[in-house]
Design a protein around this motif. Structure first.
Motif, PDB file in Angstrom:
ATOM      1  N   ASN A 104     117.507 -32.567 -28.411  1.00  0.00           N
ATOM      2  CA  ASN A 104     117.005 -32.774 -27.042  1.00  0.00           C
ATOM      3  C   ASN A 104     118.069 -33.373 -26.145  1.00  0.00           C
ATOM      4  OD1 ASN A 104     114.705 -32.229 -25.610  1.00  0.00           O
ATOM      5  ND2 ASN A 104     113.428 -33.435 -27.019  1.00  0.00           N
ATOM      6  N   LYS A 105     118.777 -34.356 -26.703  1.00  0.00           N
ATOM      7  CA  LYS A 105     119.774 -35.079 -25.922  1.00  0.00           C
ATOM      8  C   LYS A 105     121.007 -34.207 -25.656  1.00  0.00           C
ATOM      9  CE  LYS A 105     122.616 -38.854 -27.177  1.00  0.00           C
ATOM     10  NZ  LYS A 105     122.799 -40.016 -27.991  1.00  0.00           N
ATOM     11  N   ILE A 106     121.448 -33.512 -26.675  1.00  0.00           N
ATOM     12  CA  ILE A 106     122.719 -32.768 -26.562  1.00  0.00           C
ATOM     13  C   ILE A 106     122.516 -31.412 -25.871  1.00  0.00           C
ATOM     14  CG2 ILE A 106     124.585 -31.714 -27.919  1.00  0.00           C
ATOM     15  CD1 ILE A 106     123.897 -33.873 -30.119  1.00  0.00           C
ATOM     16  N   GLN A 107     121.371 -30.776 -26.090  1.00  0.00           N
ATOM     17  CA  GLN A 107     121.091 -29.447 -25.527  1.00  0.00           C
ATOM     18  C   GLN A 107     122.233 -28.458 -25.818  1.00  0.00           C
ATOM     19  OE1 GLN A 107     118.252 -28.400 -23.377  1.00  0.00           O
ATOM     20  NE2 GLN A 107     117.334 -30.158 -24.390  1.00  0.00           N
ATOM     21  N   VAL A 129     115.578 -35.600 -31.678  1.00  0.00           N
ATOM     22  CA  VAL A 129     116.142 -36.448 -30.612  1.00  0.00           C
ATOM     23  C   VAL A 129     117.538 -35.950 -30.230  1.00  0.00           C
ATOM     24  CG1 VAL A 129     117.033 -38.772 -30.135  1.00  0.00           C
ATOM     25  CG2 VAL A 129     114.774 -38.492 -31.172  1.00  0.00           C
ATOM     26  N   LEU A 130     118.345 -35.672 -31.245  1.00  0.00           N
ATOM     27  CA  LEU A 130     119.723 -35.237 -30.976  1.00  0.00           C
ATOM     28  C   LEU A 130     119.756 -33.878 -30.274  1.00  0.00           C
ATOM     29  CD1 LEU A 130     121.598 -36.389 -34.220  1.00  0.00           C
ATOM     30  CD2 LEU A 130     121.779 -37.342 -31.907  1.00  0.00           C
ATOM     31  N   ARG A 144     115.049 -37.634 -35.993  1.00  0.00           N
ATOM     32  CA  ARG A 144     116.395 -37.859 -35.467  1.00  0.00           C
ATOM     33  C   ARG A 144     117.026 -36.531 -35.009  1.00  0.00           C
ATOM     34  NH1 ARG A 144     119.858 -40.629 -32.579  1.00  0.00           N
ATOM     35  NH2 ARG A 144     121.963 -40.690 -33.432  1.00  0.00           N
ATOM     36  N   HIS A 176     129.832 -31.447 -30.481  1.00  0.00           N
ATOM     37  CA  HIS A 176     129.070 -32.584 -30.999  1.00  0.00           C
ATOM     38  C   HIS A 176     128.908 -32.407 -32.503  1.00  0.00           C
ATOM     39  CE1 HIS A 176     127.678 -34.184 -27.043  1.00  0.00           C
ATOM     40  NE2 HIS A 176     128.097 -32.970 -26.685  1.00  0.00           N
ATOM     41  N   HIS A 205     127.592 -38.170 -33.766  1.00  0.00           N
ATOM     42  CA  HIS A 205     126.282 -38.829 -33.747  1.00  0.00           C
ATOM     43  C   HIS A 205     125.841 -39.036 -35.185  1.00  0.00           C
ATOM     44  CE1 HIS A 205     125.932 -37.245 -29.567  1.00  0.00           C
ATOM     45  NE2 HIS A 205     126.579 -36.217 -30.087  1.00  0.00           N
TER      46      HIS A 205
END
Ligand code: NAP
Ligand code: GDD
Length: 347
Positions: free
Chosen positions: A77-80, A74-75, A71, A31, A62
């Motif tokens: 958290n989402k991508i881990q 958030v990223l 931001r 990512h 992203h």
């Protein structure tokens, strides 16, 4: 088996692009954070990018910025991600004297924002910090992990701040953070305002009759120039080590800007003294005169060893810039052509 997941800040830069290539080749899901731009800013990774609607895609981009912590949270958290490589920076030393505050925000505080976000959300990951030999500044060479930091630019001071933040989060919160203290490393993907690429690009243009002169500043500065793809391999090795630590990556050989000039022009059959002119606007208020690294620790503990010496590096870069002009692509790097049949999509 699920693929290991990595997040790269600065994926559109020289090192980010080579690191993405390396990790995809090792089977990672990668990512990358990119900045919104009014023009495309992904030319270095276009050959890796595939439509996310296709099956088995492993590269995801992203939008984000190290200036915006919400931001980033958030990223994360989402991508881990299991590995985070913090390569994003305002990385130009001369420019950092003109924009010291912005440089400190991104190159210094940006690292703190990222690490504090990791801590706050309780993310378990390994963290690579792109530290720099520029932090050594006026320390006597050869410099290694024990050399004192004496930065001589707003960029160097910002990197020194980030270096200490990474160490502090390791000691205070037991996060797996490593500092890769990398000496200069170059490639055909190097930004065109850094001195090596500025020279090889000018050589190609002068050879083609498009330009007559190249304007430069201090020719006496000594740098330890290596080949970027080898250095991103070192970054990965640092994050896969058993314990977090700090490592210097360098070739151990110093050469002056003048040496680089002579090699590059000579390789193209040109006499540099007929084409190079002095422009004081490229001088810096304080200069790092000589940095030459000692990478013994990385060699013995990580098995990392650079193989490309300066003369080969110069040939690789001059050849690539000549080819760029031949295919008519201006200053965009192209060391892997993108015409049909050679898209280079990694799936
Ligand atoms: P680079 O080509 O200048 O790339 C820098 C990257 O950071 C780009 O992707 C850039 O995005 C991104 N970036 C800049 N500001 C940002 C922000 N506010 N938020 C998010 N991303 C941002 O640098 P490099 O040569 O690949 O170097 C990689 C890292 O290693 C840098 O931290 C550099 O300081 C450090 N370093 C480099 C060397 C070297 O010799 N190359 C040596 C030691 C340390 P855009 O493409 O949108 O500008
Ligand atoms: N950029 C540039 N442009 N540098 C010039 C010029 C010119 O026209 N003329 C002479 N130089 C000299 C600079 O004064 C410096 O001593 C040397 O060339 C190298 O400059 P750069 O290529 O801009 O690199 P740097 O060493 O300042 O910084 C790079 O290496 C650091 C690692 O030590 C950057 O990649 C940093 O991000 C990195 O941390």
């Amino acid at each position: 088996m699920t693929a290991r997941r990595a997040l790269i800040t600065g994926i559109t830069g020289q090192d980010g692009s080579y690191l993405a290539e390396l990790l995809l080749g090792k089977g990672y899901e990668v990512h990358g954070i990119i900045r919104r731009s009014s023009t495309f800013n992904t030319s270095r990774i276009d050959h890796l990018y595939a439509d996310p609607h296709l099956p088995d895609v492993r590269l995801f981009l992203h939008h984000g910025d190290l200036l915006e912590v919400t931001r980033i949270m958030v990223l994360l958290n989402k991508i881990q991600p299991e590995e985070v490589y913090n390569l994003a920076a305002q990385s130009h030393v001369r420019l950092s004297f003109d924009e010291p505050e912005y440089t400190a925000e991104v190159t210094g505080l940006g690292t703190l924002r990222l690490l504090e976000a990791i801590r706050q959300i309780g993310l378990e990951c390994r963290f690579y910090q792109a530290s720099s030999s520029e932090m050594f500044g006026s320390s006597p060479y050869p410099q290694d992990e024990r050399s004192p930091l004496n930065p001589r630019s707003p960029y160097g001071t910002s990197k020194a701040y980030s270096y200490w933040v990474a160490r502090n989060y390791r000691e205070a919160y037991q996060l797996f953070t490593v500092n890769g203290i990398l000496f200069n490393h170059e490639s055909p993907r190097r930004g065109p305002t850094f001195v090596t690429r500025k020279i090889t690009r000018a050589v190609a243009r002068i050879k083609a009759g498009l330009d007559k002169f190249l304007y430069l500043g201090n020719l006496d500065a000594v740098r330890d120039w290596g080949y970027a793809p080898e250095y991103v391999e070192g970054m990965w090795r640092m994050l896969r080590a058993d314990e977090p630590d700090d490592y210097v990556l360098a070739t151990g050989t110093g050469s002056s800007v003048r040496d680089f000039l002579a090699l590059a022009f000579e390789y193209a059959g040109l006499d540099w003294e007929r084409h190079v002119r002095f422009d004081e606007s490229y001088l810096r208020p304080a200069e790092v005169d000589s940095i030459i690294g000692d990478a013994s620790k990385a060699r013995s503990e990580l098995g990392w060893e650079p193989k490309v010496a300066l003369d080969e590096l110069v040939r690789i870069m001059v050849d690539a810039d000549i080819r760029l002009l031949e295919v008519g692509r201006g200053s965009e790097w192209v060391d892997r052509p993108r015409w049909p049949g050679n898209e280079g999509h990694v799936r």
